[in-house]
Design a protein around this motif. Structure first.
Motif: not given
Ligand SMILES: [Zn+2]
Length: 247
Positions: A162, A166, A209, A231
């Motif tokens: 994750d 990002h 995502h 999100h």
């Molecule tokens: Zn995320």
């Protein structure tokens, strides 16, 4: 004004701060940087940290300072020492029970609320800029992060994937300040992410995502920003469900 004391002293870490207070020792700031690296997923539980020599070179400090910093993180429960020829400091998994983590999150609920607001501003901006500035390499990084997320079997691996996603998008924004802000917000999220349910999170996170990435690939800034907002809103909702005991 004391002789020799001017505004440039602020930049000098060895300057007397005028209050007679000692500056925090260097090993503390090295410990902060190591803790930050752990929080953004640079190491996974079970990983051996690089050798003292390598860390000292990276940080530009002595090996003694590295040893002190490692001791701080050992005392905090992040690291243990593995003995033997292939020994050294090893990253531990968070051993706290989920209930303990949730109790700590409840105490910091306001701080997290502010963090979600901040993330929405900064990460939507990152997604918008990424959609117009991204390179093929950025896309490849973000895509492989989603794949890692999909294949992850534990929360630490998921959290790292994750983070990679990002940060790939933040890099694609080509704005250093935005990138730093995204990295900082990952650090604060570390605690919250430890308490989440992996199966549930994967089920919603992976399609989210993908939606963000699709808009970035298509060079659609507004769609990318909207998908990112969705999100983060979803993550905020999951956070409150967690604190409300799943009700
Ligand atoms: Zn995320």
């Amino acid at each position: 004004m004391r002789p020799g004391s001017d505004i440039t002293d602020v930049l000098n870490p060895t300057a007397d701060n005028g209050l007679g207070l000692p500056h925090p020792p260097v090993y503390q700031s090295v410990a902060d940087r190591l803790r930050h690296a752990i929080h953004i997923g640079a190491y996974l539980p079970g990983d051996l940290l690089p050798s003292e020599r390598v860390l000292a070179e990276q940080a530009g400090v002595s090996r003694v300072t590295i040893r002190e910093a490692v001791r701080v993180l050992q005392a905090e429960g992040y690291l243990a020492t593995r003995r033997g020829a292939r020994g050294g400091p090893v990253l531990l998994a968070n051993a706290e029970a989920v209930e303990v983590v949730i109790a700590r999150l409840r105490q910091r609920e306001e701080e997290f609320e502010a963090l979600f607001e901040f993330r929405e501003v900064i990460e939507c901006a990152a997604a918008r800029l990424a959609a117009s500035r991204r390179t093929d390499e950025d896309i490849a990084r973000a895509r492989s992060a989603i794949e890692d997320m999909r294949l992850s079997e534990d929360i630490a691996t998921f959290r790292r994937a994750d983070s990679l996603f990002h940060l790939a998008l933040a890099d694609a924004s080509r704005n250093r300040r935005i990138r730093d802000a995204v990295e900082e917000s990952r650090d604060v999220m570390f605690l919250a992410l430890d308490a989440i349910d992996l199966t549930l999170t994967k089920a919603t996170s992976v399609p989210h995502h993908k939606r963000i990435l699709k808009a970035v690939v298509a060079r659609q800034p507004e769609a990318a920003s909207r998908a990112m907002a969705g999100h983060i809103e979803n993550t905020r909702t999951a956070f409150h469900v967690l604190l409300d005991g799943g009700s």
